[in-house]
Scaffold this motif. Structure first.
Motif, PDB file in Angstrom:
ATOM      1  N   TYR A  64      29.192  25.625  57.456  1.00 48.45           N
ATOM      2  CA  TYR A  64      28.571  25.569  56.135  1.00 48.45           C
ATOM      3  C   TYR A  64      28.921  26.819  55.323  1.00 48.45           C
ATOM      4  CZ  TYR A  64      25.528  21.430  56.584  1.00 48.45           C
ATOM      5  OH  TYR A  64      25.040  20.151  56.690  1.00 48.45           O
ATOM      6  N   SER A  68      31.075  26.787  51.948  1.00 47.03           N
ATOM      7  CA  SER A  68      30.526  27.302  50.693  1.00 47.03           C
ATOM      8  C   SER A  68      31.450  28.333  50.062  1.00 47.03           C
ATOM      9  CB  SER A  68      29.133  27.894  50.925  1.00 47.03           C
ATOM     10  OG  SER A  68      29.191  29.166  51.542  1.00 47.03           O
ATOM     11  N   ARG A  73      28.866  27.002  46.455  1.00 42.11           N
ATOM     12  CA  ARG A  73      27.563  27.087  47.141  1.00 42.11           C
ATOM     13  C   ARG A  73      26.710  25.837  46.907  1.00 42.11           C
ATOM     14  NH1 ARG A  73      29.890  31.230  49.782  1.00 42.11           N
ATOM     15  NH2 ARG A  73      29.956  33.148  48.576  1.00 42.11           N
ATOM     16  N   LYS A  74      26.587  25.414  45.651  1.00 43.02           N
ATOM     17  CA  LYS A  74      25.640  24.347  45.323  1.00 43.02           C
ATOM     18  C   LYS A  74      25.976  23.000  45.962  1.00 43.02           C
ATOM     19  CE  LYS A  74      23.704  24.484  41.175  1.00 43.02           C
ATOM     20  NZ  LYS A  74      23.469  24.626  39.709  1.00 43.02           N
ATOM     21  N   VAL A  76      27.443  22.417  48.779  1.00 39.96           N
ATOM     22  CA  VAL A  76      27.143  22.523  50.210  1.00 39.96           C
ATOM     23  C   VAL A  76      25.633  22.511  50.441  1.00 39.96           C
ATOM     24  CG1 VAL A  76      27.309  24.047  52.213  1.00 39.96           C
ATOM     25  CG2 VAL A  76      29.309  23.666  50.772  1.00 39.96           C
ATOM     26  N   ILE A  77      24.876  23.200  49.588  1.00 36.87           N
ATOM     27  CA  ILE A  77      23.417  23.233  49.734  1.00 36.87           C
ATOM     28  C   ILE A  77      22.830  21.832  49.545  1.00 36.87           C
ATOM     29  CG2 ILE A  77      21.272  24.123  48.741  1.00 36.87           C
ATOM     30  CD1 ILE A  77      22.849  26.692  48.034  1.00 36.87           C
ATOM     31  N   ILE A 112      21.690  24.974  55.751  1.00 37.92           N
ATOM     32  CA  ILE A 112      22.064  25.525  54.447  1.00 37.92           C
ATOM     33  C   ILE A 112      21.784  27.010  54.290  1.00 37.92           C
ATOM     34  CG2 ILE A 112      21.733  23.307  53.302  1.00 37.92           C
ATOM     35  CD1 ILE A 112      19.063  24.473  52.204  1.00 37.92           C
ATOM     36  N   ALA A 115      24.659  29.288  53.191  1.00 39.57           N
ATOM     37  CA  ALA A 115      25.092  29.051  51.812  1.00 39.57           C
ATOM     38  C   ALA A 115      24.066  29.583  50.814  1.00 39.57           C
ATOM     39  CB  ALA A 115      25.326  27.558  51.584  1.00 39.57           C
ATOM     40  N   CYS A 119      24.706  32.586  48.233  1.00 39.56           N
ATOM     41  CA  CYS A 119      24.478  32.333  46.814  1.00 39.56           C
ATOM     42  C   CYS A 119      23.629  33.449  46.202  1.00 39.56           C
ATOM     43  CB  CYS A 119      23.800  30.975  46.636  1.00 39.56           C
ATOM     44  SG  CYS A 119      23.753  30.369  44.938  1.00 39.56           S
ATOM     45  N   GLY A 328      29.890  34.717  52.753  1.00 37.90           N
ATOM     46  CA  GLY A 328      29.481  33.423  53.309  1.00 37.90           C
ATOM     47  C   GLY A 328      29.713  33.353  54.805  1.00 37.90           C
TER      48      GLY A 328
END
Length: 387
Positions: A64, A68, A73-74, A76-77, A112, A115, A119, A328
């Motif tokens: 993950y 990311s 990032r978003k 993957v989250i 998550i 990530a 972020c 990350g």
């Protein structure tokens, strides 16, 4: 902190808190609920059901984090939250311990955290990153306190199936927060061809990785025994919040001066070593002192004071120490060892409870914390930033 940093930190802390409720809402009641299921008196399986969440997380945090760094990032989250919601549905539909374990394993596959923390690092400056990480650490404490208060009532009202359903709904709500509230991080530069060599061989990151493993192993092992311990001390499950809520609230308030001293006065090392010592002392006390409700509350305050300081400070150090564009990846490795701690703490706690009793859990955790203290003693931390 700038308005953008406040928005990013608060929204990501909220996502973290919603997801951590998925773990915390189960912990205060599950070991008691499991006794109503076939095989529920097998405390190893109970510990496995709590800890399997961490095992599947540990297998996926690095992928993950890697994804990311490359895909953003978003996305993957959001994907991880969908997986987590599916696992919650499986657990909600389960009628035996085996399928609850399966559902918990799928929940953990929505890994998550790496990530989310990367972020946070993307959207905050070095000078304000500890504050942002402290907000996440504080949100974890708040979610724990909310779970402790709500879990007994929700369990009585909705049952365990309803609890898992509520957890899935929270994950879906978190998706909307990601899409509409969290700022979009800047595009990261592409990383070089050697993915993890610098991260895996960095001595200070290795210390932090070992530390988070021990920290979360002690937490999960603690809650294999603690609900039954409080019941044995004369406190029904529905009243456990009377211990947990003030303990968490006071330990969070007491954490703030320690975080300020660590960041602003350059005393990070002293604060971290003291917090590790508090975790060790609390475990020794739980294994050796009379198990009255009052004594348990005092010792839990000591434990969670150390726990909250470490939970807020260590992720910030990881992001600051990560080489190059490897935030990350570094956070992914860190969260992998964190999740392995969750799994090992649950599984080992259940095994020790079954074969040697609850005191064996606390004394084993105390030994782990002492080893951590020895390993952490030579640590070097980044110089404090001037504001």
């Amino acid at each position: 902190m700038t308005p953008l940093e406040v928005r990013a930190s608060a929204s990501l802390a909220g996502i973290f808190a919603l997801r951590m409720l998925g773990l915390f809402l189960i912990m205060p009641v599950f070991s008691v609920f499991a006794q109503t299921l076939p095989g529920g008196n097998n405390t190893f399986l109970v510990g496995l059901a709590i800890g399997i969440y961490g095992l599947t997380q540990s297998l996926l945090y690095i992928p993950y984090g890697w994804a990311s760094d490359r895909l953003g990032r978003k996305p993957v989250i959001v994907f991880g939250l969908i997986v987590f919601a599916v696992g919650s549905l499986v657990a909600a539909m389960a009628h035996d311990l085996t399928w609850i374990i399966v559902g918990r394993a799928i929940q953990g596959s929505g890994a998550i955290s790496s990530a989310v923390m990367a972020c946070v690092a993307d959207l905050t400056s070095d000078a304000n990153r500890t504050k942002a990480m402290a907000m996440i650490g504080g949100s974890i404490g708040v979610s724990f306190a909310v779970a402790i208060v709500c879990a007994p009532f929700l369990y009585q009202w909705l049952g365990m199936s309803g609890l898992f359903s509520a957890i899935g709904i929270l994950a879906v709500l978190a998706i909307f927060v990601v899409l509409w509230v969290v700022p979009t991080p800047p595009v990261q530069a592409k990383s070089g061809p050697a993915p993890f060599s610098e991260v895996l061989h960095h001595p200070e990151l290795l210390r932090l990785n070992f530390g988070v493993f021990v920290l979360h192993a002690t937490q999960t092992a603690l809650f294999v025994a603690m609900p039954r311990m409080l019941v044995a001390a004369g406190l029904p499950v529905a009243q456990h919040w009377e211990v947990y809520l003030p303990v968490m609230g006071l330990s969070f308030v007491a954490m703030v001066p320690a975080i300020i001293a660590a960041e602003k006065r350059g005393r990070m090392k002293a604060v971290l070593l003291t917090a590790i010592a508090l975790v060790a002392v609390a475990q020794v006390a739980l294994g050796g002192l009379p198990p009255t409700v009052g004594m348990i509350a005092v010792v839990l305050f000591v434990y969670f004071l150390g726990f909250n300081v470490l939970e807020a400070s260590q992720p910030s150090l990881v992001s600051k120490l990560a080489p190059g564009q490897r935030k990350g990846a570094a956070v992914g490795v860190y969260n992998t060892t964190q999740a392995l701690g969750l799994f090992c703490g649950g599984a080992l706690g259940g095994f020790l409870m079954t074969h040697y009793g609850q005191n064996a859990i606390f004394l084993t955790c105390a030994v782990g914390a002492v080893v951590w203290l020895i390993i952490a003693a030579p640590m070097r931390t980044p110089a404090p930033r001037q504001s």
